[in-house]
Design a protein around this motif. Structure first.
Motif, mmCIF file in Angstrom:
data_model
loop_
_atom_site.group_PDB
_atom_site.id
_atom_site.type_symbol
_atom_site.label_atom_id
_atom_site.label_comp_id
_atom_site.label_asym_id
_atom_site.label_seq_id
_atom_site.Cartn_x
_atom_site.Cartn_y
_atom_site.Cartn_z
ATOM 1 N N ARG A 1 0.749 -1.220 0.140
ATOM 2 C CA ARG A 1 0.305 0.085 -0.110
ATOM 3 C C ARG A 1 0.659 1.037 -0.239
ATOM 4 O O ARG A 1 0.515 2.461 -0.212
ATOM 5 N N ILE A 2 1.751 1.196 0.570
ATOM 6 C CA ILE A 2 2.817 2.202 0.609
ATOM 7 C C ILE A 2 3.634 2.862 -0.103
ATOM 8 O O ILE A 2 3.559 3.323 -1.098
ATOM 9 N N ALA A 3 3.502 1.890 -1.553
ATOM 10 C CA ALA A 3 3.972 1.835 -2.811
ATOM 11 C C ALA A 3 3.456 1.696 -3.337
ATOM 12 O O ALA A 3 4.042 3.271 -4.511
ATOM 13 N N GLU A 4 1.961 1.371 -3.295
ATOM 14 C CA GLU A 4 1.035 2.131 -4.378
ATOM 15 C C GLU A 4 0.446 3.766 -4.295
ATOM 16 O O GLU A 4 0.522 5.256 -5.262
ATOM 17 N N LEU A 5 0.599 4.210 -2.624
ATOM 18 C CA LEU A 5 0.682 5.885 -2.743
ATOM 19 C C LEU A 5 1.473 6.551 -2.469
ATOM 20 O O LEU A 5 1.698 8.100 -3.303
ATOM 21 N N THR A 6 3.381 6.195 -2.667
ATOM 22 C CA THR A 6 4.157 6.973 -3.473
ATOM 23 C C THR A 6 4.103 7.100 -5.089
ATOM 24 O O THR A 6 4.266 7.937 -4.986
ATOM 25 N N GLN A 7 3.670 6.088 -5.515
ATOM 26 C CA GLN A 7 3.161 6.738 -7.403
ATOM 27 C C GLN A 7 2.997 7.069 -6.818
ATOM 28 O O GLN A 7 2.365 7.779 -7.696
ATOM 29 N N ASP A 8 1.049 7.109 -6.431
ATOM 30 C CA ASP A 8 0.030 8.472 -6.748
ATOM 31 C C ASP A 8 0.552 9.227 -6.042
ATOM 32 O O ASP A 8 0.560 10.898 -6.482
ATOM 33 N N LEU A 9 1.636 9.468 -5.135
ATOM 34 C CA LEU A 9 2.320 11.225 -4.955
ATOM 35 C C LEU A 9 2.902 11.383 -5.735
ATOM 36 O O LEU A 9 2.703 12.574 -6.188
ATOM 37 N N SER A 10 3.641 10.763 -6.236
ATOM 38 C CA SER A 10 4.464 11.167 -7.831
ATOM 39 C C SER A 10 3.603 12.024 -8.687
ATOM 40 O O SER A 10 4.005 12.663 -9.300
ATOM 41 N N ALA A 11 2.758 10.889 -8.816
ATOM 42 C CA ALA A 11 1.738 11.932 -9.814
ATOM 43 C C ALA A 11 1.184 12.723 -10.017
ATOM 44 O O ALA A 11 0.922 13.467 -10.902
ATOM 45 N N LEU A 12 1.215 13.362 -8.023
ATOM 46 C CA LEU A 12 0.393 14.260 -8.111
ATOM 47 C C LEU A 12 1.634 15.466 -8.419
ATOM 48 O O LEU A 12 1.496 16.121 -8.318
ATOM 49 N N ASP A 13 2.614 14.930 -7.799
ATOM 50 C CA ASP A 13 3.968 15.792 -7.727
ATOM 51 C C ASP A 13 4.044 16.391 -9.568
ATOM 52 O O ASP A 13 3.963 17.599 -9.460
ATOM 53 N N TYR A 14 3.893 15.292 -10.094
ATOM 54 C CA TYR A 14 3.940 15.996 -11.680
ATOM 55 C C TYR A 14 3.104 16.725 -11.920
ATOM 56 O O TYR A 14 3.981 17.243 -13.057
ATOM 57 N N LYS A 15 1.444 16.531 -12.342
ATOM 58 C CA LYS A 15 0.692 17.279 -12.097
ATOM 59 C C LYS A 15 1.166 18.910 -11.951
ATOM 60 O O LYS A 15 1.041 19.497 -12.281
ATOM 61 N N ILE A 16 0.828 18.558 -10.317
ATOM 62 C CA ILE A 16 1.538 19.586 -9.734
ATOM 63 C C ILE A 16 2.718 21.055 -10.246
ATOM 64 O O ILE A 16 2.533 21.782 -10.505
ATOM 65 N N LYS A 17 3.447 20.064 -10.612
ATOM 66 C CA LYS A 17 5.028 21.271 -11.283
ATOM 67 C C LYS A 17 4.611 21.281 -12.652
ATOM 68 O O LYS A 17 4.940 22.295 -13.765
ATOM 69 N N THR A 18 3.486 20.355 -13.303
ATOM 70 C CA THR A 18 3.116 21.087 -15.054
ATOM 71 C C THR A 18 2.729 22.489 -14.151
ATOM 72 O O THR A 18 2.573 23.387 -15.721
ATOM 73 N N TYR A 19 1.506 22.057 -13.822
ATOM 74 C CA TYR A 19 0.405 23.425 -13.714
ATOM 75 C C TYR A 19 1.592 25.066 -12.577
ATOM 76 O O TYR A 19 0.831 25.616 -13.613
ATOM 77 N N ARG A 20 2.376 24.448 -11.967
ATOM 78 C CA ARG A 20 3.391 25.286 -11.803
ATOM 79 C C ARG A 20 4.212 26.203 -13.024
ATOM 80 O O ARG A 20 4.433 27.304 -13.372
ATOM 81 N N GLU A 21 4.642 25.415 -14.241
ATOM 82 C CA GLU A 21 4.913 25.460 -15.193
ATOM 83 C C GLU A 21 4.456 26.553 -16.217
ATOM 84 O O GLU A 21 5.182 27.718 -16.913
ATOM 85 N N THR A 22 3.222 25.787 -16.028
ATOM 86 C CA THR A 22 2.652 26.698 -16.951
ATOM 87 C C THR A 22 1.670 28.139 -16.654
ATOM 88 O O THR A 22 1.034 28.594 -17.570
ATOM 89 N N THR A 23 1.908 28.578 -15.231
ATOM 90 C CA THR A 23 0.833 29.232 -14.682
ATOM 91 C C THR A 23 2.102 30.781 -13.890
ATOM 92 O O THR A 23 2.852 30.408 -14.233
#
Length: 116
Positions: free
Chosen positions: A94-116
């Protein structure tokens, strides 16, 4: 200590403590002279462990089985260890799944920060 004090210190409700006792997760708690439950520090340690098991997703049925084995004595130590090892594997997955989920969120947040 009273059930209210045990509830406050454990973070569980008095209702939950009574339920845990009724289903066998908690041994029969000692009673004081007036017949009220009288919890001690060992009870609080056990409640803290149960809370950890529950918060990591162990089912009530498995928790009851573990408590039953514990009360049965030292000859059940191997089975209890195996139960905890199996549960640990589930928690680690479950921790491994959550780590992957967190990475996906971090990626999306980074994308928004770079475009706004």
């Amino acid at each position: 200590m009273t059930i209210q004090e045990a509830a406050r210190r454990s973070g569980l409700s008095a209702h939950t403590l009574r339920y845990y006792e009724r289903i066998g997760l908690i041994h029969s708690v000692d009673r004081n002279g007036s017949g009220h439950r009288d919890y001690d520090e060992r009870d609080l340690e056990w409640l803290a462990f149960l809370t950890r098991l529950r918060s990591t997703g162990m089912s009530i049925a498995d928790m009851c089985r573990y408590a039953q084995l514990l009360r049965a004595g030292a000859h059940t130590a191997e089975e209890r260890r195996r139960m905890l090892e199996r549960h640990r594997e589930k928690v680690a997955a479950r921790i491994a799944e959550l780590t992957q989920d967190l990475s996906a969120l971090d990626y999306k947040i980074k994308t928004y920060r770079e475009t706004t």
